[in-house]
Design a protein around this motif. Sequence first.
Motif, PDB file in Angstrom:
ATOM      1  N   LYS A  39      28.450  41.934  46.294  1.00 45.84           N
ATOM      2  CA  LYS A  39      29.631  42.539  45.628  1.00 45.84           C
ATOM      3  C   LYS A  39      29.939  43.959  46.110  1.00 45.84           C
ATOM      4  O   LYS A  39      30.328  44.817  45.323  1.00 45.84           O
ATOM      5  CB  LYS A  39      29.433  42.569  44.104  1.00 45.84           C
ATOM      6  CG  LYS A  39      29.386  41.210  43.465  1.00 45.84           C
ATOM      7  CD  LYS A  39      29.388  41.378  41.970  1.00 45.84           C
ATOM      8  CE  LYS A  39      29.397  40.034  41.275  1.00 45.84           C
ATOM      9  NZ  LYS A  39      29.309  40.163  39.830  1.00 45.84           N
ATOM     10  N   ASN A  40      29.746  44.195  47.410  1.00 40.58           N
ATOM     11  CA  ASN A  40      30.089  45.507  47.977  1.00 40.58           C
ATOM     12  C   ASN A  40      31.554  45.515  48.387  1.00 40.58           C
ATOM     13  O   ASN A  40      31.887  45.239  49.541  1.00 40.58           O
ATOM     14  CB  ASN A  40      29.205  45.817  49.207  1.00 40.58           C
ATOM     15  CG  ASN A  40      27.755  45.979  48.816  1.00 40.58           C
ATOM     16  OD1 ASN A  40      27.467  46.435  47.707  1.00 40.58           O
ATOM     17  ND2 ASN A  40      26.844  45.606  49.689  1.00 40.58           N
ATOM     18  N   GLN A 126      33.409  39.916  43.571  1.00 39.56           N
ATOM     19  CA  GLN A 126      34.412  40.996  43.507  1.00 39.56           C
ATOM     20  C   GLN A 126      35.033  41.029  44.895  1.00 39.56           C
ATOM     21  O   GLN A 126      34.319  41.278  45.874  1.00 39.56           O
ATOM     22  CB  GLN A 126      33.748  42.347  43.321  1.00 39.56           C
ATOM     23  CG  GLN A 126      33.350  42.780  41.994  1.00 39.56           C
ATOM     24  CD  GLN A 126      34.288  43.375  41.018  1.00 39.56           C
ATOM     25  OE1 GLN A 126      35.405  42.934  40.834  1.00 39.56           O
ATOM     26  NE2 GLN A 126      33.811  44.363  40.340  1.00 39.56           N
ATOM     27  N   LEU A 127      36.324  40.769  44.997  1.00 37.06           N
ATOM     28  CA  LEU A 127      36.984  40.836  46.307  1.00 37.06           C
ATOM     29  C   LEU A 127      38.016  41.961  46.306  1.00 37.06           C
ATOM     30  O   LEU A 127      38.573  42.293  45.252  1.00 37.06           O
ATOM     31  CB  LEU A 127      37.669  39.502  46.632  1.00 37.06           C
ATOM     32  CG  LEU A 127      36.755  38.293  46.872  1.00 37.06           C
ATOM     33  CD1 LEU A 127      37.587  37.063  47.191  1.00 37.06           C
ATOM     34  CD2 LEU A 127      35.764  38.561  48.000  1.00 37.06           C
ATOM     35  N   PRO A 128      38.281  42.551  47.482  1.00 32.35           N
ATOM     36  CA  PRO A 128      39.264  43.636  47.540  1.00 32.35           C
ATOM     37  C   PRO A 128      40.657  43.159  47.107  1.00 32.35           C
ATOM     38  O   PRO A 128      41.037  42.011  47.379  1.00 32.35           O
ATOM     39  CB  PRO A 128      39.284  44.035  49.018  1.00 32.35           C
ATOM     40  CG  PRO A 128      38.080  43.413  49.630  1.00 32.35           C
ATOM     41  CD  PRO A 128      37.718  42.236  48.796  1.00 32.35           C
ATOM     42  N   ASN A 129      41.396  44.048  46.440  1.00 30.21           N
ATOM     43  CA  ASN A 129      42.772  43.711  46.019  1.00 30.21           C
ATOM     44  C   ASN A 129      43.620  43.245  47.193  1.00 30.21           C
ATOM     45  O   ASN A 129      44.443  42.339  47.055  1.00 30.21           O
ATOM     46  CB  ASN A 129      43.440  44.939  45.394  1.00 30.21           C
ATOM     47  CG  ASN A 129      42.874  45.247  44.025  1.00 30.21           C
ATOM     48  OD1 ASN A 129      42.477  44.354  43.298  1.00 30.21           O
ATOM     49  ND2 ASN A 129      42.809  46.524  43.674  1.00 30.21           N
ATOM     50  N   GLN A 130      43.421  43.894  48.361  1.00 30.06           N
ATOM     51  CA  GLN A 130      44.223  43.540  49.537  1.00 30.06           C
ATOM     52  C   GLN A 130      44.055  42.061  49.880  1.00 30.06           C
ATOM     53  O   GLN A 130      45.024  41.357  50.155  1.00 30.06           O
ATOM     54  CB  GLN A 130      43.796  44.404  50.731  1.00 30.06           C
ATOM     55  CG  GLN A 130      44.567  44.127  52.029  1.00 30.06           C
ATOM     56  CD  GLN A 130      46.012  44.580  51.974  1.00 30.06           C
ATOM     57  OE1 GLN A 130      46.287  45.737  51.710  1.00 30.06           O
ATOM     58  NE2 GLN A 130      46.945  43.671  52.207  1.00 30.06           N
ATOM     59  N   ASP A 210      36.172  44.952  38.147  1.00 27.92           N
ATOM     60  CA  ASP A 210      35.307  44.814  36.975  1.00 27.92           C
ATOM     61  C   ASP A 210      34.013  45.563  37.259  1.00 27.92           C
ATOM     62  O   ASP A 210      33.250  45.181  38.140  1.00 27.92           O
ATOM     63  CB  ASP A 210      35.022  43.327  36.710  1.00 27.92           C
ATOM     64  CG  ASP A 210      34.304  43.107  35.395  1.00 27.92           C
ATOM     65  OD1 ASP A 210      33.324  43.833  35.139  1.00 27.92           O
ATOM     66  OD2 ASP A 210      34.707  42.220  34.630  1.00 27.92           O
ATOM     67  N   TYR A 211      33.788  46.665  36.526  1.00 27.02           N
ATOM     68  CA  TYR A 211      32.607  47.487  36.788  1.00 27.02           C
ATOM     69  C   TYR A 211      31.449  47.145  35.848  1.00 27.02           C
ATOM     70  O   TYR A 211      30.479  47.887  35.759  1.00 27.02           O
ATOM     71  CB  TYR A 211      32.966  48.977  36.699  1.00 27.02           C
ATOM     72  CG  TYR A 211      33.906  49.396  37.814  1.00 27.02           C
ATOM     73  CD1 TYR A 211      33.480  49.388  39.136  1.00 27.02           C
ATOM     74  CD2 TYR A 211      35.226  49.770  37.542  1.00 27.02           C
ATOM     75  CE1 TYR A 211      34.320  49.753  40.170  1.00 27.02           C
ATOM     76  CE2 TYR A 211      36.088  50.137  38.567  1.00 27.02           C
ATOM     77  CZ  TYR A 211      35.631  50.124  39.888  1.00 27.02           C
ATOM     78  OH  TYR A 211      36.475  50.482  40.915  1.00 27.02           O
ATOM     79  N   ASN A 216      36.468  40.162  39.479  1.00 30.56           N
ATOM     80  CA  ASN A 216      37.888  40.532  39.371  1.00 30.56           C
ATOM     81  C   ASN A 216      38.804  39.446  39.899  1.00 30.56           C
ATOM     82  O   ASN A 216      40.026  39.555  39.816  1.00 30.56           O
ATOM     83  CB  ASN A 216      38.149  41.827  40.167  1.00 30.56           C
ATOM     84  CG  ASN A 216      38.016  41.612  41.674  1.00 30.56           C
ATOM     85  OD1 ASN A 216      37.241  40.762  42.123  1.00 30.56           O
ATOM     86  ND2 ASN A 216      38.747  42.372  42.461  1.00 30.56           N
ATOM     87  N   VAL A 217      38.238  38.377  40.479  1.00 30.59           N
ATOM     88  CA  VAL A 217      39.037  37.437  41.279  1.00 30.59           C
ATOM     89  C   VAL A 217      40.120  36.743  40.455  1.00 30.59           C
ATOM     90  O   VAL A 217      41.300  36.764  40.817  1.00 30.59           O
ATOM     91  CB  VAL A 217      38.119  36.406  41.990  1.00 30.59           C
ATOM     92  CG1 VAL A 217      38.954  35.327  42.676  1.00 30.59           C
ATOM     93  CG2 VAL A 217      37.240  37.116  43.014  1.00 30.59           C
ATOM     94  N   LEU A 218      39.738  36.129  39.329  1.00 31.31           N
ATOM     95  CA  LEU A 218      40.739  35.388  38.545  1.00 31.31           C
ATOM     96  C   LEU A 218      41.786  36.331  37.954  1.00 31.31           C
ATOM     97  O   LEU A 218      42.992  36.069  38.028  1.00 31.31           O
ATOM     98  CB  LEU A 218      40.040  34.593  37.429  1.00 31.31           C
ATOM     99  CG  LEU A 218      40.969  33.794  36.499  1.00 31.31           C
ATOM    100  CD1 LEU A 218      41.821  32.804  37.281  1.00 31.31           C
ATOM    101  CD2 LEU A 218      40.158  33.055  35.430  1.00 31.31           C
TER     102      LEU A 218
END
Length: 490
Positions: A39-40, A126-130, A210-211, A216-218
């Motif tokens: 999750k980096n 956790q994936l980047p918003n981009q 999400d920290y 955060n994906v869905l």
Amino acid sequence: MADHDEQRLQPQDLGYDPNFVPDSVKSFVVHLYRQIREKNVYEIHQLYEASFQTLSERHFKDTPWPSVDAVAQYVDNDHVFCLLYREMWFRHLYARLTPTLRQRIDSWDNYCSLFQVVLHGVVNMQLPNQWLWDMVDEFVYQFQSFCQYRAKMKNKTEQEIALLRQFDQAWNVFGVLNFLQALVEKSAIIQILEQEKEGLEQFTANDGYDYNGGSNVLKVLGYFSMVGLLRVHCLLGDYDTGLKCLQPIDISQPGVFNIVIGCHITTIYHYGFANLMLRRYVEAIREFNKILLYIFKTKVYHQKSPQYEQILKKNEQMYALLAICLSLCPQSKLVDETVNSQLREKYGEKMSRMQRYDDEAFAMYDELFSYACPKFITPSAPSFEEPLVNYNQDAYRLQLKLFLYEAKQQQLLSGLRTFLKVYSTISLAKLASYMEVDEPTLRTILLTYKHKTHAVDSAGKVISNADVNFFIDDDTIHVVESKPPKRFKG
């Protein structure tokens, strides 16, 4: 903002071996897989935005990446990672080559599998918003591309027609809308944004991440899917529904949508276009002005971005749409001086020609609309009966016809507007003689002006687009200049 020009290359012509994996690609997938598991987000973003582009330039300029089967062994045959890899694989293929029909169908199947996992599986990434924005953006782009491809029936081979009949659910409009809607609903993003207004959520403050160890994906896919729905409905010519889908996002406030430049531009481009088509010119002018000013100030920072060319293209298209809005609704006081000088430079001459009521003016409206409008689609399946015909231009021609009909009616009123700007009061009889019409006709024109300078906003309220208004009292017209909105100093 996927909108690639398709080139005429096929991998099989270029000695492409789908099973050959260069060492640099091996190291890339191993590294990406590890960073996703850990999750980096920052590392994932660097690999996704920079390394993937660099490797594509170096090894895969005009061929696809190695097949998913060839790289699976280096990532423990991880099912979700393989779906993500294929999503990137197809995106690269669409950008650099021309996909075959089989590849278009396979890409649809991959999106179905990927979204099913997100909707019904346990996703702990956790994936980047981009990347998440690019997924939604590309999904809608490939749907649009498929509809355009399918509508060109004239030169289809028997094999292609057989495949189209067999896989008639691939890129089906209801399937596309259902996935986007399901992501919005399952993510509960509308409720999250509501709770945020009451201080109970931190979605925007955390840029969607999400920290607390969650994913955060869905949530973020659900958020971006609202923009995806706006875009699909605009492509279908259903502007009202499109704007309703975007309503949970308050575009007047900073939000996750303007963290990713591609999403920011796509949102405002379609929002502004939908408002233009619904005659809400003032709203369209306001938003185009804001985004054009933003691009003017920040585009230098995006020069190295893979999206840079698309940013410039959308920028030019939005200037054309702003020129249309201001020609139909002269509210230049809403436009910032920087944007106005750019606009005059690009379209000053055309805008002065658009003020006239003649064929040349309509040719200008036609030209600017055709250049700046979305690539409208006909979502229905083709007729397979002979003779086969192309119908890929039908939806565009219909939207152009509706727009020009509206522009023609608005132009009729520009003569009336000229007189209203000069007088504070004038009798009906005098204005009728100036306009060379009888009084009953003038009353009709005045009513038309009232109707055409008002629109219904998203809340169902009647709003005025008029820079000049009037009322009639005892056969005398009293002119009222509309006041600019008050600017309160903080």
